[in-house]
Design an enzyme around this catalytic site. Structure first.
Site, PDB file in Angstrom:
ATOM      1  N   LEU A  30     -22.203 -29.153  -7.042  1.00 61.70           N
ATOM      2  CA  LEU A  30     -21.846 -28.531  -5.776  1.00 61.70           C
ATOM      3  C   LEU A  30     -21.529 -27.057  -5.940  1.00 61.70           C
ATOM      4  CD1 LEU A  30     -19.618 -31.246  -4.082  1.00 61.70           C
ATOM      5  CD2 LEU A  30     -21.890 -30.517  -3.404  1.00 61.70           C
ATOM      6  N   GLY A  31     -20.949 -26.723  -7.056  1.00 59.58           N
ATOM      7  CA  GLY A  31     -20.625 -25.323  -7.246  1.00 59.58           C
ATOM      8  C   GLY A  31     -19.619 -25.125  -8.359  1.00 59.58           C
ATOM      9  N   GLU A  32     -19.263 -23.885  -8.514  1.00 53.99           N
ATOM     10  CA  GLU A  32     -18.294 -23.546  -9.543  1.00 53.99           C
ATOM     11  C   GLU A  32     -16.947 -23.343  -8.905  1.00 53.99           C
ATOM     12  OE1 GLU A  32     -20.957 -23.910 -12.447  1.00 53.99           O
ATOM     13  OE2 GLU A  32     -18.898 -23.271 -12.792  1.00 53.99           O
ATOM     14  N   GLY A  33     -15.963 -24.037  -9.405  1.00 57.37           N
ATOM     15  CA  GLY A  33     -14.620 -23.857  -8.876  1.00 57.37           C
ATOM     16  C   GLY A  33     -13.841 -22.882  -9.711  1.00 57.37           C
ATOM     17  N   GLY A  34     -12.560 -22.822  -9.455  1.00 59.65           N
ATOM     18  CA  GLY A  34     -11.720 -21.879 -10.186  1.00 59.65           C
ATOM     19  C   GLY A  34     -11.625 -22.198 -11.661  1.00 59.65           C
ATOM     20  N   VAL A  77     -17.728 -28.415  -9.957  1.00 65.42           N
ATOM     21  CA  VAL A  77     -17.540 -29.513  -9.016  1.00 65.42           C
ATOM     22  C   VAL A  77     -18.874 -30.193  -8.774  1.00 65.42           C
ATOM     23  CG1 VAL A  77     -16.690 -30.154  -6.750  1.00 65.42           C
ATOM     24  CG2 VAL A  77     -15.766 -28.154  -7.890  1.00 65.42           C
ATOM     25  N   LYS A  89     -14.238 -32.876 -10.061  1.00 70.21           N
ATOM     26  CA  LYS A  89     -14.001 -31.548 -10.602  1.00 70.21           C
ATOM     27  C   LYS A  89     -13.800 -31.688 -12.096  1.00 70.21           C
ATOM     28  CE  LYS A  89     -12.069 -27.904  -8.424  1.00 70.21           C
ATOM     29  NZ  LYS A  89     -11.181 -27.348  -7.467  1.00 70.21           N
ATOM     30  N   ASP A 111      -0.925 -23.875  -4.864  1.00 73.01           N
ATOM     31  CA  ASP A 111      -2.111 -23.026  -4.910  1.00 73.01           C
ATOM     32  C   ASP A 111      -2.801 -23.040  -3.542  1.00 73.01           C
ATOM     33  OD1 ASP A 111      -5.164 -22.919  -6.910  1.00 73.01           O
ATOM     34  OD2 ASP A 111      -3.917 -21.322  -6.044  1.00 73.01           O
TER      35      ASP A 111
END
Lengths: 843, 191
Positions: free
Chosen positions: A104-108, A112, A128, A221
């Site tokens: 899905l993408g890059e998280g912090g 993910v 994640k 956060d």
């Protein structure tokens, strides 16, 4: 065209560029060797080359805005995934019992994935996977500690964390409810949500966080990328994600620092509370309050309170100092400094920049500031406190965050109970205007009725005087061409002195008629003169309890009320009522009339409960003894309507107005003063219920009639003009409104005693319009003049005075002159301290 | 999540040295930063201004790497990734716009049609996307060059390094590509 052809054309093109233009044709003949397609291509390239496009400069952002936003959303939104390089190693097929579908993408702190779960239940989840470089065991251990609490969280706006584990490669992972949708800030901008909608969304988010707090979980956060909004069945559903993860991810090593050992920044500095920035483990629920405050700030203004540029971000001490010491500007102040992006920010909220500026003032500022206090003991103690204040703001109730001055509470109360302030001005003027012409014609006929045969002489004398002397006075040869009723009456009145010596009853009767006439013509001082004289004559000759004396008393009461000398008017009407009650009984028209006028006089002094009581008594008496279509009944019905409106109970007033108007129309015809007054009531009612076009047409009709029947400068006409102006303004026809107001005001200043309520009402109404248009240099002097006039005539604590003062205070606030507002606020405070008698209670 | 300049620089250096895996590692870093920068830029822009995609990539670079001295070769890799990202956005945009039209047929949008939209001086994005797609079908390398030069503002030597060709070749390819784009966007049927 195909790739081979393209290559060849390109080659030839590049070569022919080096050939002299004159020799090009031959060169092309050779190179293209009869291939017309090829030649055409090269020639096209050459032509283009000689006139190259220079527009290859920039991409217009707004056009690709939504794509940029999707791209920015990254993480869980799934549309702008990292393209290209797909390293098989980086994307596993399975993680634990979950089957990976796609990245899905890059998280912090990791990647993910979207994954499918089959046991114990089939569903799609988000996983994640944490980056390498974090101590896996510790992370998992800490997560386990919270897992129990996390499992118990069940809230529609919280994305559930379902599971945790370790991959084969030894990396920790968390399994969560799959949430799709953009971050809340992007969602709001994309849908151009207004303030109310944003605040409502924000409130849901707060409630979710509060729920978690009650379970002992602090998020730590909170930021837009952790609050995703999706649309379900047409409604926006926000979900807070990553609960409990931030905590699990915390590094231990002594004091928590802003940077990890590798020099990576932990957390998002713009959203970090001072206590987090400074380090240490002492985090509590108020940390989340702070972050929610930052989120609210961003929802309102499109920027974060602290704008940390790249240099600051790099050095922990700079960052710390910024977070802990720099005081951000209030949201409304920040809006002013936005410069070019102000318009965009406002349009993302579905309004103009000026409207946005106006809406985000005072209360919202205070709520945000309180949430963002550096010293956490000064913040809202709980998220609940914050959300309650937001809800209070939305319901127009005083917010806790605001410094609790009395004037503030009063204004909030007034706003809740009275409806729009501008309409209020017209309302009161309405009530005053209602005095004029209500019962005059009525009483005259009643008087004729009540007169016994034995008083025929008096009647005859009066009639003679009127017809002969008055008409004679009105004769062209006496007055020249400028004949006006008023002038004629004036002249006639000068004739009285000495005319009726030895016949006090006749003199009194004549003076009564004159007095009434003057009142009709709005020459109040002369009216008062005549009526005082009449009353004292009758007191002398007939005594205080005679019907005729009471009649004079009653008439005089009218004049005092119209002069805004209401306590004196009240006393007179009371006297008249009590006397008439004794002589005629409750059912007599004269008694009811005095009762009604008494209630009006009390209403003018804002003692609304008393007013209501008396007026309803009068109404009952009317209905019972006089009938539904009797002019007095209509007058009283109208009065009850006005009273309810004045008390802010517009819904209660509506039916009365309608009834009064319809009956008046039927019984009295369209030109009767009572009909006109009812017309205006209905129009005001329309205005308050948003039917502005209906109001406008009705009022314009009425204005025409009033001008014709009563004169262009009659106070009732002027009040009507103000109502028409208001309606026009509401319809956006500002220029017409302004002209009307100005004309009415000029006429009022010309014809009425200084500081008269109608004049000051017009001043306040026009000032209000100017303030609305932000033409403040015009608004202010008018406000001040209006206040001064009312202070002098009604007193500094009269609700009408206070009403304009409130408007003035608002105006100062809008123009950032809070210091000038201060003394006025004091005044409002004093008023409230004196028992809030000034505002009707409708709880 | 922020990436420290040291981390980014390390990856950049390795990419500059030719390590393929480093390029892959670079990607998420660049994307993250681009997102951040784009978000900031969007917030600051009003509708009357244009957002330079080149500025976007530049800013992202500055933010990530800052004052650290990086070899230009390394920098080039960064920008190449940026160019890809911009291209992706363009493609998404075109896809979305196409979906709006009936049946989503591919019509060729010429510059002369496009030029009336908006501020006139800027190329319509659909037209640009169309053109890049077509060019990519005909000549992959030329397409890449346009992408990197136009979308990320890379210099010829940088492009040459990333693509592994000589600077001279880049210059020639760019000239031809620009001529081709001009002809195509103006509606030529023959290129």
């Amino acid at each position: 065209m195909n790739p081979e052809l393209h290559q060849r054309a390109k080659q030839i093109f590049l070569e022919v560029c080096d050939v002299a233009p004159t020799a090009r044709a031959i060169f092309l003949d050779e190179q293209c060797a009869g291939d017309s397609v090829l030649r055409a291509a090269v020639e096209a390239l050459l032509a283009s080359d000689s006139d190259p496009i220079h527009q290859l400069k920039s991409i217009d952002a707004p056009a690709i805005r939504s794509q940029l936003e999707e791209f920015i959303a990254g993480a869980q939104s799934g549309s702008a995934s990292t393209p290209g390089v797909s390293d098989p190693q980086a994307d596993p097929e399975r993680i634990g019992p979950y089957r990976i579908r796609r990245r899905l993408g890059e998280g912090g702190f990791g990647t993910v994935y979207e994954a499918a779960q089959s046991d114990p239940v089939r569903r799609t989840v988000a996983i994640k996977v944490v980056k390498l470089g974090m101590d896996t065991r510790q992370v998992i251990a800490r997560f386990e500690a919270e897992r129990q609490a996390l499992a118990m969280m069940d809230h529609p706006n919280i994305a559930r964390v379902l599971d945790a584990g370790t991959t084969e490669a030894g990396r920790p992972y968390f399994v969560m409810e799959l949430v799709s949708g953009p971050p809340i800030t992007q969602y709001c901008d994309a849908h151009k949500l207004g303030l109310k909608a944003r605040l409502e969304l924000f409130a849901s988010v707060c409630q979710a966080v509060q729920h978690a707090h009650q379970k002992g979980i602090i998020h730590r956060d909170i930021k837009p990328t952790n609050v995703l909004v999706s649309t379900r069945e047409g409604r926006a559903v926000p979900k807070v994600i990553d609960f409990g993860i931030a905590r699990a991810m915390d590094t231990e090593a002594g004091a928590q620092s802003l940077f990890t050992q590798q020099g990576q920044l932990v957390g998002t500095p713009e959203y970090m509370s001072p206590e987090q920035a400074v380090g240490g483990w002492d985090i509590d629920t108020r940390t989340d309050v702070y972050s929610l405050g930052v989120l609210l700030y961003e929802l309102l203004t499109g920027t974060t309170p602290l704008q940390l540029d790249s240099t600051r971000r790099r050095h922990p001490s700079d960052l710390q100092r910024a977070i802990c010491d720099v005081d951000p500007p209030a949201p409304s102040a920040r809006l002013k400094t936005l410069g070019d992006s102000r318009e965009q920010t406002a349009s993302n909220r579905g309004m103009s920049a000026d409207s946005l500026q106006r809406l985000i003032r005072s209360d919202l500022d205070w709520i945000v500031i309180k949430a963002l206090e550096k010293d956490r003991s000064r913040r809202y103690e709980t998220v609940n406190g914050l959300v309650q204040d937001v809800i209070r703001y939305l319901s127009d109730e005083p917010v806790i965050a605001r410094p609790p001055t009395a004037s503030y509470r009063f204004r909030k109360f007034a706003r809740r109970h009275r409806g729009p302030l501008m309409a209020g001005v017209a309302m009161f003027a309405l009530l005053v205007g209602g005095i004029v012409g209500t019962t005059v014609g009525l009483v005259r006929s009643q008087e004729a009725e009540a007169r016994a045969q034995t008083e025929a002489e008096i009647a005859r004398a009066v009639n003679n005087f009127l017809n002969d002397d008055l008409l004679a006075a009105a004769a062209p040869d006496r007055l020249g061409n400028d004949v006006s009723m008023r002038r004629a009456v004036e002249l006639a009145s000068e004739e009285i002195t000495g005319r009726f010596n030895g016949k006090p009853e006749v003199e009194a009767a004549v003076r009564l008629t004159l007095g009434r006439t003057f009142r009709e013509l709005a020459d109040l001082n002369r009216a008062k003169e005549q009526l005082e004289r009449c009353r004292s004559l009758r007191m002398e000759t007939l005594g205080g309890q005679h019907a005729d004396t009471l009649e004079a008393t009653h008439e005089l009461g009218h004049v005092y009320v119209q002069l805004d000398r209401n306590p004196e008017g009240e006393a007179l009407f009371r006297e008249a009522h009590e006397g008439r009650m004794r002589i005629f009984g409750e059912q007599h028209r004269a008694t009811i009339s005095s009762l009604y006028e008494l209630s009006v006089a009390i209403g003018e002094q804002a003692r609304y409960h008393e007013t209501e009581e008396l007026m309803m008594r009068a109404l009952h008496a009317c209905r019972r003894h006089l009938g539904a279509t009797d002019p007095l009944t209509l007058t009283v019905i109208r009065g009850v309507g006005v009273l309810h409106s004045t008390m802010g109970q517009i819904e209660k007033a509506g039916p009365y107005y309608d009834e009064a108007y319809q009956s008046a129309l039927k019984a009295l015809g369209p030109e009767h003063p009572t009909t006109l007054l009812s017309l205006r009531d209905v129009a005001v009612y329309y205005g308050l219920t948003g039917r502005n076009r209906d109001a406008d047409s009705l009022l314009t009709q009425g204005l025409a009639v009033s001008k014709r029947v009563r004169g262009e400068e009659h106070p009732a006409t002027l009040t009507l003009m103000a109502s028409v102006a208001m309606a026009r303004f509401r319809l956006g026809r500002d220029d017409e409104a302004e002209i009307l107001y100005k004309n009415a005001l000029a006429a009022a200043e010309r014809t009425m005693p200084p500081g008269h309520t109608v004049t000051t009402g017009l001043q306040a109404a026009l000032a209000g319009m100017y303030a609305h248009q932000e033409r403040f240099e015009l608004a202010e002097p008018l406000f001040l003049a209006s206040i001064e006039g009312r202070e002098r005539n009604l007193g500094p604590l009269h609700p009408l005075t206070l009403q304009v003062i409130s408007q003035l205070v608002s105006h100062y606030r809008t123009t950032n002159q809070a210091d000038r507002a201060a003394p006025w606020i004091e005044r409002l405070g004093t008023a409230e301290d004196q028992g809030d008698r000034s505002v009707g209670h409708s709880d | 999540m922020e990436h420290s300049p040291q981390a980014v620089t390390r990856v950049l250096i390795r990419a500059g040295e030719g390590h393929k895996s480093a390029v892959a590692e670079l990607m998420p870093m660049v994307y993250d930063e681009l997102r951040r920068v784009a978000g900031d830029m969007l917030r600051r822009q009003s509708s009357g201004h244009t957002l330079q995609s080149t500025a976007l990539v530049h800013e992202a670079f500055l933010r990530l790497v800052g004052q650290t001295e990086v070899q230009w070769e390394s920098r080039a890799h960064f920008f190449a990734v940026g160019a890809m990202a911009m291209r992706q956005i363009l493609a998404n945009h075109a896809r979305a716009k196409r979906a709006e039209k009936r049946g989503g047929e591919r019509e060729r949008v010429t510059l002369s049609e496009a030029i009336d939209v908006g501020h006139g001086a800027d190329i319509d994005l659909l037209a640009l996307h169309d053109a890049l797609e077509r060019l990519g079908e005909l000549d992959e390398r030329q397409c890449k060059i346009v992408e990197q030069r136009f979308l990320a503002g890379m210099t010829n030597p940088e492009i040459a390094h990333v693509l592994g060709i000589s600077t001279k070749t880049v210059e020639r390819e760019w000239r031809a590509a620009r001529a081709w784009l001009g002809a195509y966007l103006r509606g030529s049927e023959v290129v």
